[in-house]
Motif scaffolding. Sequence first.
Motif, PDB file in Angstrom:
ATOM      1  N   ARG A  32      34.718  53.424 -10.845  1.00 45.28           N
ATOM      2  CA  ARG A  32      34.749  54.864 -10.556  1.00 45.28           C
ATOM      3  C   ARG A  32      33.568  55.292  -9.690  1.00 45.28           C
ATOM      4  O   ARG A  32      33.697  56.201  -8.871  1.00 45.28           O
ATOM      5  CB  ARG A  32      34.758  55.670 -11.851  1.00 45.28           C
ATOM      6  N   VAL A  33      32.428  54.652  -9.870  1.00 43.64           N
ATOM      7  CA  VAL A  33      31.255  54.949  -9.031  1.00 43.64           C
ATOM      8  C   VAL A  33      31.576  54.627  -7.576  1.00 43.64           C
ATOM      9  O   VAL A  33      31.305  55.424  -6.673  1.00 43.64           O
ATOM     10  CB  VAL A  33      30.009  54.183  -9.524  1.00 43.64           C
ATOM     11  N   VAL A  34      32.180  53.466  -7.336  1.00 44.46           N
ATOM     12  CA  VAL A  34      32.555  53.070  -5.971  1.00 44.46           C
ATOM     13  C   VAL A  34      33.550  54.077  -5.397  1.00 44.46           C
ATOM     14  O   VAL A  34      33.405  54.532  -4.258  1.00 44.46           O
ATOM     15  CB  VAL A  34      33.147  51.643  -5.946  1.00 44.46           C
ATOM     16  N   GLU A  35      34.552  54.430  -6.183  1.00 44.62           N
ATOM     17  CA  GLU A  35      35.572  55.370  -5.711  1.00 44.62           C
ATOM     18  C   GLU A  35      34.963  56.738  -5.390  1.00 44.62           C
ATOM     19  O   GLU A  35      35.354  57.374  -4.421  1.00 44.62           O
ATOM     20  CB  GLU A  35      36.673  55.507  -6.768  1.00 44.62           C
ATOM     21  N   ARG A  36      34.015  57.172  -6.173  1.00 43.31           N
ATOM     22  CA  ARG A  36      33.413  58.501  -5.996  1.00 43.31           C
ATOM     23  C   ARG A  36      32.443  58.546  -4.811  1.00 43.31           C
ATOM     24  O   ARG A  36      32.419  59.506  -4.049  1.00 43.31           O
ATOM     25  CB  ARG A  36      32.681  58.889  -7.290  1.00 43.31           C
ATOM     26  N   PHE A  37      31.635  57.489  -4.663  1.00 42.92           N
ATOM     27  CA  PHE A  37      30.550  57.508  -3.677  1.00 42.92           C
ATOM     28  C   PHE A  37      30.809  56.651  -2.440  1.00 42.92           C
ATOM     29  O   PHE A  37      30.077  56.754  -1.459  1.00 42.92           O
ATOM     30  CB  PHE A  37      29.230  57.085  -4.330  1.00 42.92           C
ATOM     31  N   GLY A  38      31.807  55.759  -2.490  1.00 37.11           N
ATOM     32  CA  GLY A  38      32.092  54.905  -1.343  1.00 37.11           C
ATOM     33  C   GLY A  38      31.031  53.853  -1.092  1.00 37.11           C
ATOM     34  O   GLY A  38      30.942  53.290  -0.002  1.00 37.11           O
ATOM     35  N   ARG A  39      30.244  53.565  -2.089  1.00 38.24           N
ATOM     36  CA  ARG A  39      29.174  52.559  -2.024  1.00 38.24           C
ATOM     37  C   ARG A  39      29.258  51.688  -3.268  1.00 38.24           C
ATOM     38  O   ARG A  39      29.850  52.084  -4.272  1.00 38.24           O
ATOM     39  CB  ARG A  39      27.792  53.226  -1.991  1.00 38.24           C
ATOM     40  N   SER A  40      28.600  50.538  -3.223  1.00 35.97           N
ATOM     41  CA  SER A  40      28.579  49.671  -4.403  1.00 35.97           C
ATOM     42  C   SER A  40      27.861  50.381  -5.549  1.00 35.97           C
ATOM     43  O   SER A  40      26.999  51.247  -5.336  1.00 35.97           O
ATOM     44  CB  SER A  40      27.880  48.344  -4.087  1.00 35.97           C
ATOM     45  N   SER A  41      28.225  49.996  -6.757  1.00 43.21           N
ATOM     46  CA  SER A  41      27.541  50.568  -7.923  1.00 43.21           C
ATOM     47  C   SER A  41      26.082  50.122  -7.943  1.00 43.21           C
ATOM     48  O   SER A  41      25.221  50.831  -8.472  1.00 43.21           O
ATOM     49  CB  SER A  41      28.262  50.184  -9.214  1.00 43.21           C
ATOM     50  N   PHE A  42      25.779  48.972  -7.345  1.00 44.11           N
ATOM     51  CA  PHE A  42      24.389  48.505  -7.233  1.00 44.11           C
ATOM     52  C   PHE A  42      23.599  49.439  -6.311  1.00 44.11           C
ATOM     53  O   PHE A  42      22.437  49.740  -6.553  1.00 44.11           O
ATOM     54  CB  PHE A  42      24.371  47.067  -6.724  1.00 44.11           C
ATOM     55  N   TYR A  43      24.254  49.906  -5.242  1.00 41.14           N
ATOM     56  CA  TYR A  43      23.613  50.870  -4.352  1.00 41.14           C
ATOM     57  C   TYR A  43      23.224  52.123  -5.137  1.00 41.14           C
ATOM     58  O   TYR A  43      22.098  52.611  -5.050  1.00 41.14           O
ATOM     59  CB  TYR A  43      24.551  51.230  -3.195  1.00 41.14           C
ATOM     60  N   LEU A  44      24.165  52.640  -5.917  1.00 38.88           N
ATOM     61  CA  LEU A  44      23.879  53.861  -6.668  1.00 38.88           C
ATOM     62  C   LEU A  44      22.817  53.611  -7.731  1.00 38.88           C
ATOM     63  O   LEU A  44      21.940  54.460  -7.945  1.00 38.88           O
ATOM     64  CB  LEU A  44      25.147  54.444  -7.293  1.00 38.88           C
ATOM     65  N   GLU A  45      22.858  52.456  -8.382  1.00 39.10           N
ATOM     66  CA  GLU A  45      21.826  52.112  -9.359  1.00 39.10           C
ATOM     67  C   GLU A  45      20.445  52.137  -8.698  1.00 39.10           C
ATOM     68  O   GLU A  45      19.492  52.716  -9.231  1.00 39.10           O
ATOM     69  CB  GLU A  45      22.099  50.728  -9.950  1.00 39.10           C
ATOM     70  N   THR A  46      20.351  51.533  -7.522  1.00 38.93           N
ATOM     71  CA  THR A  46      19.081  51.461  -6.791  1.00 38.93           C
ATOM     72  C   THR A  46      18.630  52.847  -6.344  1.00 38.93           C
ATOM     73  O   THR A  46      17.456  53.207  -6.476  1.00 38.93           O
ATOM     74  CB  THR A  46      19.236  50.511  -5.584  1.00 38.93           C
ATOM     75  N   GLU A  47      19.578  53.643  -5.842  1.00 44.54           N
ATOM     76  CA  GLU A  47      19.265  54.999  -5.389  1.00 44.54           C
ATOM     77  C   GLU A  47      18.787  55.866  -6.549  1.00 44.54           C
ATOM     78  O   GLU A  47      17.795  56.587  -6.430  1.00 44.54           O
ATOM     79  CB  GLU A  47      20.508  55.608  -4.718  1.00 44.54           C
ATOM     80  N   LEU A  48      19.444  55.783  -7.688  1.00 50.16           N
ATOM     81  CA  LEU A  48      19.043  56.582  -8.846  1.00 50.16           C
ATOM     82  C   LEU A  48      17.690  56.130  -9.388  1.00 50.16           C
ATOM     83  O   LEU A  48      16.861  56.972  -9.762  1.00 50.16           O
ATOM     84  CB  LEU A  48      20.112  56.509  -9.948  1.00 50.16           C
TER      85      LEU A  48
END
Length: 157
Positions: free
Chosen positions: A77-93
């Motif tokens: 769902r993270v990928v679907e919502r943000f269009g990036r890997s969940s690892f990307y979002l983990e790193t960004e957060l």
Amino acid sequence: MTSGRSLDELIREEEELQFDSFTHDTALQIGLTIIELAKAQGKAVTIEIRKGAQQLFHYAFEGTSADNDDWAARKARVVERFGRSSFYLETELRGSGKTIAERYFLDPSQYAPYNGAFPIRVRGAGVIGAVAVSGLPGDQDHTLVTSALKRYFASLL
């Protein structure tokens, strides 16, 4: 603990691992490649490959549980919502010092911003789905997915 990969490195990896097209057979080939790599490493994971709202591939190794199914779905769902890997979002957060609820007002019971889900990006179409893995520590879920994708693309040469 995850590796110290930069957001730029993760974006470059996503740009490198793009598809010209993506079919149900592609999902099967990638899913089987992940199974092969996990077995070779003696790892137990749950694998989910989605195209839009449709689950094209799912496999759960002995030793995984319904919790792994839930983690894989929440990462996808993270990928679907943000269009990036969940690892990307983990790193960004992690860089922002905020949780997904604090920064994006999203329910963590529905969205898991932790490595392991990678976008299925088709040239000219954008992100059409996700490959998600759950069950390994650190950044190993992400590495398993990207290793399988690299092997898949190498097989096309």
